[in-house]
Design a protein around this motif. Structure first.
Motif, PDB file in Angstrom:
ATOM      1  N   ALA A 197      19.529   4.486  -8.875  1.00  0.00           N
ATOM      2  CA  ALA A 197      18.066   4.581  -8.860  1.00  0.00           C
ATOM      3  C   ALA A 197      17.589   5.772  -9.688  1.00  0.00           C
ATOM      4  O   ALA A 197      16.587   5.682 -10.408  1.00  0.00           O
ATOM      5  N   LEU A 198      18.322   6.893  -9.607  1.00  0.00           N
ATOM      6  CA  LEU A 198      17.927   8.084 -10.376  1.00  0.00           C
ATOM      7  C   LEU A 198      18.174   7.893 -11.861  1.00  0.00           C
ATOM      8  O   LEU A 198      17.393   8.362 -12.701  1.00  0.00           O
ATOM      9  N   ALA A 199      19.266   7.194 -12.197  1.00  0.00           N
ATOM     10  CA  ALA A 199      19.530   6.882 -13.608  1.00  0.00           C
ATOM     11  C   ALA A 199      18.409   5.992 -14.159  1.00  0.00           C
ATOM     12  O   ALA A 199      17.896   6.232 -15.261  1.00  0.00           O
ATOM     13  N   ASP A 200      18.020   4.977 -13.383  1.00  0.00           N
ATOM     14  CA  ASP A 200      16.912   4.090 -13.777  1.00  0.00           C
ATOM     15  C   ASP A 200      15.624   4.881 -13.964  1.00  0.00           C
ATOM     16  O   ASP A 200      14.907   4.689 -14.944  1.00  0.00           O
ATOM     17  N   LEU A 201      15.332   5.752 -12.993  1.00  0.00           N
ATOM     18  CA  LEU A 201      14.079   6.510 -13.058  1.00  0.00           C
ATOM     19  C   LEU A 201      14.064   7.408 -14.298  1.00  0.00           C
ATOM     20  O   LEU A 201      13.044   7.486 -15.008  1.00  0.00           O
ATOM     21  N   SER A 202      15.190   8.065 -14.579  1.00  0.00           N
ATOM     22  CA  SER A 202      15.254   8.933 -15.771  1.00  0.00           C
ATOM     23  C   SER A 202      14.964   8.130 -17.031  1.00  0.00           C
ATOM     24  O   SER A 202      14.193   8.555 -17.897  1.00  0.00           O
ATOM     25  N   GLN A 203      15.591   6.969 -17.158  1.00  0.00           N
ATOM     26  CA  GLN A 203      15.380   6.112 -18.324  1.00  0.00           C
ATOM     27  C   GLN A 203      13.930   5.646 -18.417  1.00  0.00           C
ATOM     28  O   GLN A 203      13.324   5.686 -19.482  1.00  0.00           O
ATOM     29  N   THR A 204      13.391   5.207 -17.287  1.00  0.00           N
ATOM     30  CA  THR A 204      12.012   4.705 -17.258  1.00  0.00           C
ATOM     31  C   THR A 204      11.029   5.809 -17.648  1.00  0.00           C
ATOM     32  O   THR A 204      10.086   5.577 -18.417  1.00  0.00           O
ATOM     33  N   SER A 206      20.847  15.408  -1.557  1.00  0.00           N
ATOM     34  CA  SER A 206      20.331  14.372  -2.460  1.00  0.00           C
ATOM     35  C   SER A 206      18.996  14.783  -3.064  1.00  0.00           C
ATOM     36  O   SER A 206      18.738  14.530  -4.245  1.00  0.00           O
ATOM     37  N   CYS A 207      18.147  15.414  -2.245  1.00  0.00           N
ATOM     38  CA  CYS A 207      16.861  15.897  -2.777  1.00  0.00           C
ATOM     39  C   CYS A 207      17.102  16.922  -3.887  1.00  0.00           C
ATOM     40  O   CYS A 207      16.469  16.865  -4.950  1.00  0.00           O
ATOM     41  N   GLN A 216      17.106  18.332  -9.670  1.00  0.00           N
ATOM     42  CA  GLN A 216      17.794  18.796 -10.885  1.00  0.00           C
ATOM     43  C   GLN A 216      17.731  17.735 -11.970  1.00  0.00           C
ATOM     44  O   GLN A 216      17.480  18.038 -13.139  1.00  0.00           O
ATOM     45  N   ARG A 217      18.001  16.500 -11.557  1.00  0.00           N
ATOM     46  CA  ARG A 217      18.103  15.407 -12.522  1.00  0.00           C
ATOM     47  C   ARG A 217      16.752  15.089 -13.164  1.00  0.00           C
ATOM     48  O   ARG A 217      16.656  14.933 -14.388  1.00  0.00           O
ATOM     49  N   ILE A 218      15.704  15.017 -12.328  1.00  0.00           N
ATOM     50  CA  ILE A 218      14.367  14.740 -12.872  1.00  0.00           C
ATOM     51  C   ILE A 218      13.858  15.991 -13.608  1.00  0.00           C
ATOM     52  O   ILE A 218      13.199  15.886 -14.649  1.00  0.00           O
ATOM     53  N   GLY A 219      14.232  17.176 -13.091  1.00  0.00           N
ATOM     54  CA  GLY A 219      13.857  18.426 -13.759  1.00  0.00           C
ATOM     55  C   GLY A 219      14.382  18.507 -15.186  1.00  0.00           C
ATOM     56  O   GLY A 219      13.786  19.162 -16.051  1.00  0.00           O
TER      57      GLY A 219
END
Lengths: 168, 168, 168
Positions: free
Chosen positions: B102-109, B141-142, B147-150
């Motif tokens: 889901a986080l990989a998808d969100l980063s791409q989107t 996870s939060c 970090q990932r979205i940051g």
């Protein structure tokens, strides 16, 4: 020159990764001083994840209690990453050792280092006051340690969402 | 141009209000993407309070799980406010969905968006380590999500006492 | 001139010490307005430790509830240190007093002060969401208070590891 650095932040804020970058920028042959002990499966998993993240090229020293000894033995051999001070403090508390004396020793030892030292610590005091007295004592001790080591270091960074805010 | 922003902070720190101001400054016809579900009275009250605070002029989209779909459907129609990522993550975890995917998808989107997106998240990792494993997993996870979205966004602000500290 | 200041941070972050320095720099004959009550041994110990840290030269006023009255009575006599707002809020909640009215009063009273006021508060909303509703209500109220007082003051500092990050 910045020889001593303290990196703080919440859980999984990116503290260790940022601290690793600082250490790598300080010189070749970086040394990782691990204060964690793999006492259960969850901790083993965390240690393995950190090892993977660091990548190759690090010399690892495991030292749950005698952090000053580890710093003295490794001085002159490369920049050191201590990960982390809050686990070290927790180890000291579990052994019922004298925290105040240990922090005085650490401050003195740090001032005498010729090679750089980057230390990772944790913000544990920004939630609701814990119900039990031991948790309150631990968060007070962490805060006092962070103040005391913060007074000795050349720089402090607070890591938020993977990015550093320079504090000192 | 700053197209993607992450706003973080503690509970009731003023994150949402600051994020709303950012979105309004990014263009007309702002869109509010709500990840919260009114499952109990306390949550209904919080949702109503946020609605009142935003004031008129917002188009509201409710999407507890498919955040990428909501972003894709609203792109080109106005700046978006996502409030908030931590609730979305909690919704995913309750459905036992794959967080990493889901986080990989969100980063791409996010990288593909043409209209601005401001996302609200929470600092949950600066208290004492929680007793139970689920709470520890959630705060980890939060932190990992932040970090990932940051890493993808153009700016990060930490809101303290209603005022922003620029982090990135 | 900076007449009103808010100092925030986690437990044992060095907030009080930094706030004391601000007050001392604002004028002679500093006044300490203590909101804490020595209801148990742990609290007595904390109060004594703060007293020792401040050193001599402070006039102390104890006022657990009527903070506005204490500010009005001491105005014109020297810079004031209020330590701390979160304990005051907790005292109000234990007496089931109207928080909203108290915060409106405090905001008005602060704006009318001619001598400086430095207030210490706490970050309590950056941990995991508490299990019990009372703790959630308390951390929400603390956050709302910090936003509201943060809007009135001339400066806000977040203290981390003993060092201030200027927020406003």
């Amino acid at each position: 020159m910045e020889n001593l650095a303290l990196v703080t932040g919440g859980a999984k804020s990116g503290k260790s990764r940022f601290a690793e970058g600082l250490v790598r920028a300080m010189g070749a042959q970086p040394i990782y001083i691990a204060t964690a002990e793999a006492l259960d499966e969850e901790m083993s998993h965390r240690i393995a994840a950190h090892l993977l993240q660091r990548g190759p090229g690090w010399h690892t020293v495991e030292e749950p209690l005698d952090l000053c000894g580890a710093l003295q033995r490794t001085d002159g051999r490369g920049p050191r990453l201590v990960d982390c001070l809050t686990l070290w403090l927790s180890n000291l508390m579990m052994q019922d050792l004298d925290i105040d004396a240990a922090l005085a020793d650490l401050s003195q030892t740090l001032k005498a280092q010729t090679s750089p030292v980057v230390m990772v610590t944790n913000e544990v005091g920004s939630g609701i006051v814990p119900d039990n007295a031991l948790a309150r004592a631990y968060r007070d001790s962490c805060g006092a340690m962070n103040q005391r080591i913060g007074a000795v270091v050349d720089r402090i960074d607070l890591v938020v969402c993977g990015h550093p805010l320079r504090v000192k």
